[in-house]
Design an enzyme around this catalytic site. Structure first.
Site, PDB file in Angstrom:
ATOM      1  CG  ASN A 102      -1.684   1.171   1.543  1.00  0.00           C
ATOM      2  OD1 ASN A 102      -1.392   2.249   1.040  1.00  0.00           O
ATOM      3  ND2 ASN A 102      -2.685   1.033   2.393  1.00  0.00           N
ATOM      4  CD  GLU A 107      -7.024  -8.070   2.690  1.00  0.00           C
ATOM      5  OE1 GLU A 107      -7.148  -6.855   2.867  1.00  0.00           O
ATOM      6  OE2 GLU A 107      -6.250  -8.767   3.378  1.00  0.00           O
ATOM      7  NE  ARG A 138      -3.255  -5.851   1.397  1.00  0.00           N
ATOM      8  CZ  ARG A 138      -3.582  -4.843   2.188  1.00  0.00           C
ATOM      9  NH1 ARG A 138      -4.709  -4.878   2.885  1.00  0.00           N
ATOM     10  NH2 ARG A 138      -2.816  -3.784   2.280  1.00  0.00           N
ATOM     11  CG  HIS A 161      -8.074  -4.015  -0.971  1.00  0.00           C
ATOM     12  ND1 HIS A 161      -7.984  -3.090   0.051  1.00  0.00           N
ATOM     13  CD2 HIS A 161      -7.856  -5.223  -0.404  1.00  0.00           C
ATOM     14  CE1 HIS A 161      -7.713  -3.715   1.185  1.00  0.00           C
ATOM     15  NE2 HIS A 161      -7.628  -5.012   0.941  1.00  0.00           N
ATOM     16  CG  ASP A 177     -11.633  -0.919  -2.802  1.00  0.00           C
ATOM     17  OD1 ASP A 177     -10.384  -0.863  -2.818  1.00  0.00           O
ATOM     18  OD2 ASP A 177     -12.302  -0.889  -1.744  1.00  0.00           O
ATOM     19  CB  CYS A 231     -11.055   2.407   1.716  1.00  0.00           C
ATOM     20  SG  CYS A 231     -10.009   2.192   0.290  1.00  0.00           S
TER      21      CYS A 231
HETATM   22  O1  SUG Z   1      -5.370  -2.481   4.468  1.00  0.00           O
HETATM   23  N1  SUG Z   1      -4.274   0.739   5.303  1.00  0.00           N
HETATM   24  C1  SUG Z   1      -5.332  -0.126   4.816  1.00  0.00           C
HETATM   25  C2  SUG Z   1      -6.115   0.594   3.754  1.00  0.00           C
HETATM   26  C3  SUG Z   1      -7.343  -0.186   3.402  1.00  0.00           C
HETATM   27  C4  SUG Z   1      -8.026   0.380   2.198  1.00  0.00           C
HETATM   28  N2  SUG Z   1      -9.177  -0.348   1.902  1.00  0.00           N
HETATM   29  C5  SUG Z   1      -9.682  -0.566   0.660  1.00  0.00           C
HETATM   30  N3  SUG Z   1      -8.935  -0.414  -0.408  1.00  0.00           N
HETATM   31  N4  SUG Z   1     -10.868  -1.000   0.564  1.00  0.00           N
HETATM   32  C6  SUG Z   1      -4.743  -1.428   4.267  1.00  0.00           C
HETATM   33  O2  SUG Z   1      -3.683  -1.384   3.646  1.00  0.00           O
HETATM   34  C7  SUG Z   1      -2.510   1.413   6.822  1.00  0.00           C
HETATM   35  C8  SUG Z   1      -2.146   1.325   8.255  1.00  0.00           C
HETATM   36  C9  SUG Z   1      -0.793   1.894   8.578  1.00  0.00           C
HETATM   37  O3  SUG Z   1       0.059   1.942   7.721  1.00  0.00           O
HETATM   38  O4  SUG Z   1      -0.610   2.245   9.738  1.00  0.00           O
HETATM   39  C10 SUG Z   1      -3.628   0.477   6.432  1.00  0.00           C
HETATM   40  O5  SUG Z   1      -3.897  -0.480   7.128  1.00  0.00           O
END
Ligand code: SUG
Length: 446
Positions: free
Chosen positions: A30, A179, A217, A253, A255, A371
Site C-alpha cells: 500500500n 479482504e 492479498r 485491493h 476497489d 474504502c
Molecule cells: O489495508 N491501510 C489499509 C487501507 C485499506 C483500504 N481499503 C480498501 N482499499 N478497501 C490497508 O492497507 C494502513 C495502516 C498503517 O500503515 O498504519 C492500512 O492499514
C-alpha cells in the site's frame, strides 16, 4: 401498491475514524501507507473529514450509517503476546518486543469498512436472507485483530438475525486470505433486482504468487468460500483475477482499480487478467441484460496516477437525481484523472454528476472514499430493521462533531505509541462513542 420486498436501497456503512489514527507504515504493498510512515497524524481532522463525507452522501439522498471505532490500542491482543499487568507495562513490553507489534495494536484500520465483510443481499441468495461473511484480513498482521469486533458491530447494526446471517471469518490461513467487499463488485439492473457478483482474487494458490513486488492479498479459495457461505448461486458469481501488474503498481485491493454500481462498471484497462470488454460481456450474459462499461486506458491514466489519485476508489452511488461519483479531492487536482471523469460524464451512461470529498488523512494511509464504507443492499423491510441509532442524521452528526472536537487528539507520532495516558484517553474516547451511539461499550482493559 409499492412492493416493499423488492424496493431496495443500498445502505452505506462507514467506519468512524478512531482516535488512534496514525501513520506507522504497516501495509506493505500500500504505497500511501509506506510513504506516510513516521509522519504526524491528526486523528481529529481524520474523523471530521470522514464525518463530512458521510454527511455529503446522506445529503445526496442515500441511506448512511456508521460504526464506531474498535478499542485501540488493542491491549488484550498485546497481552496475549507479551503480557504486562498495566497498560503502561504492556505497551513497554510490546515496544521492547517489536515496535511494529506496538504499532499494530494502535492502528485505526477498522475504519476501512470496505474490508469488514463480503455482502450477499437477500435478492441474490438461495435462502433469500442477507448474508455477510466477516473478513479475516489475514495478510496484514495489524488487520488480523479486527474480525471479532467487526462481527459484533455488524450484529449491532443488523440486530434482526432472522433475516440476516453474519458468518464468522474464514480460518486464519494464507490459503483463505479474505479482504471482504473491497474485492467484490455487484452488478444488477437496479439495486432491487437480482445481481451478479464479481469476486476478484489476487492469487489462485496459497503458495504461488504471480506478483513480483507486492503480495496478492485475496486468494481464490477465499473468494469461492465466501460466495458458498453466502449462498450465492454459481450463475450469480464471476471469479476474476486481478492483474499482477495492478497489484505490483500498488492496487492492493480491486476497489483501487475498479468500481461498479447497478448496470455501470468503471475500470482501469489493466485491472484484471482479462480485458474490460471480456468482463463486461461476461457480466451482460450472466445478468441477461446489457451493462455500461467505462474504462480509463493506460495511455490517458497510467496505473501510478490511478493509484495516486484513487479515482476508482470513488463511491459510485444511486441517488434520486441519478448516479453520482463521489471522488477524492486528489482527482480534481489531477489533469489526467479529471479528464477521464469529464469523458465519463459525457458518455451518455447513467453517471450524471461528480462530487469531490477531502479525506486526506485516510488517503495518506491508502484509504479513499470507497474504502471507508461497506455497501449493504437492503429491501425496504430490511432497512426498517437496521439499528436506527447508527444511521446518520444531522443531529447525530452534530453530536459526533462535538464529541470528536472534545475528545480526539490532534497529533500522534510514532513515539506517542508508548504513552499510556494517551492510550487511556483513546480507549475512553472509544467507550464514550459507544455510549453516544447507544450500543454496549467494549470492555476497557485496565
Ligand atoms: O489495508 N491501510 C489499509 C487501507 C485499506 C483500504 N481499503 C480498501 N482499499 N478497501 C490497508 O492497507 C494502513 C495502516 C498503517 O500503515 O498504519 C492500512 O492499514
Amino acid at each position: 401498491m409499492m412492493d416493499l420486498q423488492n424496493t431496495a436501497i443500498e445502505l452505506q456503512v462507514d467506519g468512524l475514524v478512531g482516535p488512534t489514527h496514525n501513520f506507522s507504515g504497516l501495509s506493505f504493498g500500500n504505497i500511501a501507507s509506506s510513504a506516510s510512515a513516521g509522519k504526524t497524524s491528526n486523528p481529529r481532522a481524520a474523523a471530521l473529514e470522514g464525518l463530512e463525507k458521510m454527511a455529503l452522501v446522506a445529503g445526496l439522498g442515500v441511506a448512511q450509517a456508521l460504526l464506531p471505532p474498535h478499542p485501540r490500542p488493542a491491549i488484550g491482543f498485546l497481552r496475549k503476546i507479551c503480557g504486562g499487568k498495566t497498560i503502561a507495562e504492556t505497551l513497554e513490553r510490546a515496544h521492547t518486543l517489536s515496535p511494529t507489534l506496538l504499532a499494530a495494536a494502535w492502528s485505526s484500520s477498522p475504519m476501512w469498512t470496505a474490508n469488514a465483510a463480503t455482502v450477499f443481499p437477500s435478492s441474490d441468495t438461495a435462502d433469500h436472507r442477507l448474508h455477510l461473511v466477516v473478513a479475516n484480513l489475514h495478510t496484514q498482521f495489524h488487520r488480523t485483530i479486527e474480525s471479532t469486533d467487526t462481527a459484533w458491530l455488524l450484529t449491532q447494526l443488523l440486530p434482526d438475525q432472522t433475516q440476516v446471517q453474519i458468518h464468522p471469518p474464514l480460518s486464519a490461513h494464507a490459503a483463505l486470505s479474505d479482504e471482504g467487499a473491497a474485492n467484490q463488485m455487484r452488478l444488477s439492473s437496479s439495486h432491487g433486482t437480482a445481481g451478479v457478483h464479481v469476486l476478484v482474487y489476487g492469487r489462485d494458490d496459497a503458495h504461488v504468487s504471480t506478483t513480483t513486488k507486492y503480495p496478492a492479498r485475496q486468494s481464490l479459495l477465499a473468494s469461492r468460500s465466501v460466495a458458498a457461505l453466502g449462498q450465492l448461486s454459481t450463475q450469480r458469481a464471476l471469479f476474476v483475477q486481478q492483474s499482477p501488474a495492478a497489484i505490483d503498481a500498488g492496487a492492493f485491493h480491486n476497489d483501487v482499480v475498479a468500481v461498479a454500481n447497478e448496470n455501470l462498471l468503471l475500470t482501469h484497462d489493466q485491472a484484471f487478467t482479462i480485458s474490460p470488454k471480456i468482463l463486461a460481456d461476461q457480466l451482460s450474459n450472466a445478468l441477461g441484460s446489457p451493462i455500461h462499461c467505462l474504462t480509463a486506458t493506460t495511455a490517458e491514466l497510467p496505473l501510478a496516477e490511478a493509484i495516486r489519485t484513487y479515482l476508482f476508489n470513488s463511491q459510485l452511488l444511486t441517488t434520486p437525481g441519478g448516479m453520482v461519483l463521489v471522488a477524492p479531492e486528489e482527482c480534481r487536482n489531477s489533469p489526467q484523472a479529471s479528464a477521464v471523469i469529464d469523458r465519463w460524464l459525457a458518455a451518455g451512461t447513467p453517471l450524471k454528476e461528480v462530487r469531490y470529498v477531502a479525506v486526506r488523512q485516510s488517503m495518506s494511509n491508502g484509504g479513499g472514499p470507497a474504502c471507508l464504507r461497506l455497501r449493504i443492499p437492503l429491501t425496504t423491510v430490511e432497512l426498517a430493521r437496521v439499528n436506527a441509532g447508527l444511521t446518520l442524521t444531522p443531529d447525530l452528526k452534530a453530536r459526533l462533531q462535538f464529541f470528536i472536537n472534545q475528545n480526539y487528539p490532534e497529533t500522534i507520532t510514532t513515539t506517542d505509541l508508548r504513552d499510556s495516558s494517551l492510550a487511556r484517553r483513546c480507549l475512553e474516547a472509544t467507550e464514550g462513542l459507544h455510549r453516544l451511539l447507544q450500543i454496549p461499550a467494549p470492555q476497557l482493559e485496565a
